[in-house]
Design a protein around this motif. Structure first.
Motif, mmCIF file in Angstrom:
data_model
loop_
_atom_site.group_PDB
_atom_site.id
_atom_site.type_symbol
_atom_site.label_atom_id
_atom_site.label_comp_id
_atom_site.label_asym_id
_atom_site.label_seq_id
_atom_site.Cartn_x
_atom_site.Cartn_y
_atom_site.Cartn_z
ATOM 1 N N ALA A 112 0.780 -1.085 -0.070
ATOM 2 C CA ALA A 112 0.079 0.026 0.133
ATOM 3 C C ALA A 112 0.974 1.152 -0.189
ATOM 4 C CB ALA A 112 -0.975 0.115 1.298
ATOM 5 N N MET A 113 2.032 1.103 0.858
ATOM 6 C CA MET A 113 2.917 2.404 0.772
ATOM 7 C C MET A 113 3.532 2.506 -0.681
ATOM 8 S SD MET A 113 4.172 4.679 2.688
ATOM 9 C CE MET A 113 4.455 5.877 1.563
ATOM 10 N N ARG A 114 3.885 1.671 -1.177
ATOM 11 C CA ARG A 114 4.227 1.832 -2.508
ATOM 12 C C ARG A 114 3.423 2.243 -3.437
ATOM 13 N NH1 ARG A 114 4.826 -3.828 -5.407
ATOM 14 N NH2 ARG A 114 2.824 -3.395 -6.006
ATOM 15 N N GLU A 115 2.272 1.600 -3.542
ATOM 16 C CA GLU A 115 0.946 2.091 -4.644
ATOM 17 C C GLU A 115 0.649 3.625 -4.053
ATOM 18 O OE1 GLU A 115 -0.039 0.475 -6.949
ATOM 19 O OE2 GLU A 115 1.561 -0.631 -6.416
ATOM 20 N N ILE A 116 0.533 3.962 -2.943
ATOM 21 C CA ILE A 116 0.392 5.482 -2.727
ATOM 22 C C ILE A 116 1.467 6.536 -2.992
ATOM 23 C CG2 ILE A 116 1.191 5.593 -0.260
ATOM 24 C CD1 ILE A 116 -1.189 7.397 0.438
ATOM 25 N N PHE A 117 2.829 5.934 -2.826
ATOM 26 C CA PHE A 117 3.938 6.660 -3.592
ATOM 27 C C PHE A 117 3.822 6.900 -4.948
ATOM 28 C CE2 PHE A 117 8.021 6.929 -5.306
ATOM 29 C CZ PHE A 117 8.917 8.108 -4.462
ATOM 30 N N LEU A 118 3.324 6.034 -5.741
ATOM 31 C CA LEU A 118 3.203 6.507 -7.171
ATOM 32 C C LEU A 118 2.083 7.441 -7.197
ATOM 33 C CD1 LEU A 118 3.417 2.556 -8.333
ATOM 34 C CD2 LEU A 118 5.250 4.346 -8.651
ATOM 35 N N GLN A 119 0.961 7.191 -6.431
ATOM 36 C CA GLN A 119 -0.286 8.125 -6.591
ATOM 37 C C GLN A 119 0.336 9.371 -6.581
ATOM 38 O OE1 GLN A 119 -3.499 7.634 -7.403
ATOM 39 N NE2 GLN A 119 -2.593 5.491 -8.242
ATOM 40 N N LEU A 120 1.309 9.553 -5.467
ATOM 41 C CA LEU A 120 1.520 11.176 -5.164
ATOM 42 C C LEU A 120 2.739 11.528 -5.911
ATOM 43 C CD1 LEU A 120 1.775 10.388 -1.253
ATOM 44 C CD2 LEU A 120 0.310 12.223 -2.236
ATOM 45 N N VAL A 121 3.571 10.988 -6.409
ATOM 46 C CA VAL A 121 4.623 11.422 -7.373
ATOM 47 C C VAL A 121 4.247 11.527 -8.806
ATOM 48 C CG1 VAL A 121 6.452 10.496 -5.877
ATOM 49 C CG2 VAL A 121 5.687 9.303 -7.838
ATOM 50 N N TYR A 122 3.175 10.829 -8.895
ATOM 51 C CA TYR A 122 2.709 11.129 -10.456
ATOM 52 C C TYR A 122 1.491 12.358 -10.482
ATOM 53 C CZ TYR A 122 5.300 7.275 -12.401
ATOM 54 O OH TYR A 122 6.384 6.535 -12.786
ATOM 55 N N GLY A 123 1.201 12.665 -9.553
ATOM 56 C CA GLY A 123 0.123 13.817 -9.381
ATOM 57 C C GLY A 123 -1.349 13.246 -9.518
ATOM 58 N N ARG A 124 -1.560 11.845 -9.021
ATOM 59 C CA ARG A 124 -2.872 11.232 -9.286
ATOM 60 C C ARG A 124 -3.391 11.387 -7.840
ATOM 61 N NH1 ARG A 124 0.105 10.964 -13.847
ATOM 62 N NH2 ARG A 124 -0.831 9.925 -15.474
ATOM 63 N N THR A 125 -3.579 12.542 -7.203
ATOM 64 C CA THR A 125 -4.193 12.613 -5.954
ATOM 65 C C THR A 125 -5.586 13.188 -5.754
ATOM 66 O OG1 THR A 125 -3.423 14.827 -5.543
ATOM 67 C CG2 THR A 125 -1.842 13.003 -4.925
#
Length: 230
Positions: A112-125
């Motif tokens: 879950a931490m890995r997936e939320i990292f991707l959401q945040l650094v790609y601007g999908r928030t």
């Protein structure tokens, strides 16, 4: 820096335009992220463990690369709840990159931490186009009354059919069936709100009665059953 012999023998070919990273939407702004402090936003990540026995949802509110708020929700594994308690204590105050490289013990929480990292650094928030983002504490809006996670639990068999056990509204205590023994509605108890009322001094039986609700065509059903006993 060391270069191989082959690279040492190469001539220089100059690089053309250098425009940096593509901008991403962050809290109502377009940002070109060069370093972790450039990342802000509120988002969610869902993870699962190797045997896929349990799952986790993490919600983080990031301000300038720092975790200011963390919500960790788990289901399906009793041990995962203890890892979630540790993760919720550890994550706030860390940079987003530190969180990604922190062992949160449970596979599902790490994923879950890995997936939320991707959401945040790609601007999908969730807060990508919200000016100044969301206030600290916004993650609690994902919870139901009494700050209890919204849970859905259903069980069914070919031989005996479906049983609704818990819906977003609460803990299901009765299913309503029609003349064909098909579900037409259900009665439930709002557990979070009931426990909140009890904490505030209401008698348990009164709090229980106050927080019973129903959904669908519950009244005047042909039959009512307890989904856990019948």
């Amino acid at each position: 820096m060391n270069y191989s012999h082959e690279v040492e023998q190469m001539c220089v070919v100059r690089k053309g335009p250098h425009h940096g990273p593509a901008p991403i939407p962050e809290e109502g702004r377009w940002v070109k992220p060069y370093q972790i402090a450039d990342i802000s936003g509120l988002s969610h990540g869902v993870g699962w463990c190797a045997p896929q026995q349990g799952t986790c949802k993490i919600t983080l509110n990031i301000k300038e690369g720092i975790v200011e708020e963390a919500l960790v929700e788990t289901i399906g594994c009793s041990g995962m709840t203890h890892s979630a308690a540790m993760a919720a204590e550890i994550l706030p105050g860390k940079t987003l990159l530190e969180c990604l490289n922190t062992d949160l013990v449970c596979d599902a929480i790490n994923v879950a931490m890995r997936e939320i990292f991707l959401q945040l650094v790609y601007g999908r928030t969730q807060s990508a186009f919200s000016e100044d983002g969301l206030s600290i504490g916004a993650g609690l809006e994902d919870l139901g009354k009494g700050l209890r996670s919204q849970v859905g639990t259903m069980f069914s068999t070919k031989a005996k059919g479906v049983r609704y056990l818990e819906m977003a509204e609460g803990y299901v205590i009765k299913l309503a069936l029609d003349e064909n023994d098909e579900v037409t509605g259900y009665q439930f108890v709002r557990l979070g709100k009931m426990l909140e009322d009890i904490r505030h001094g209401m008698e348990p039986n009164e709090a229980y009665a106050k927080n019973i609700g129903q959904y669908g065509r519950f009244d005047n059903a042909a039959k009512y059953i307890d989904p856990r006993e019948e």
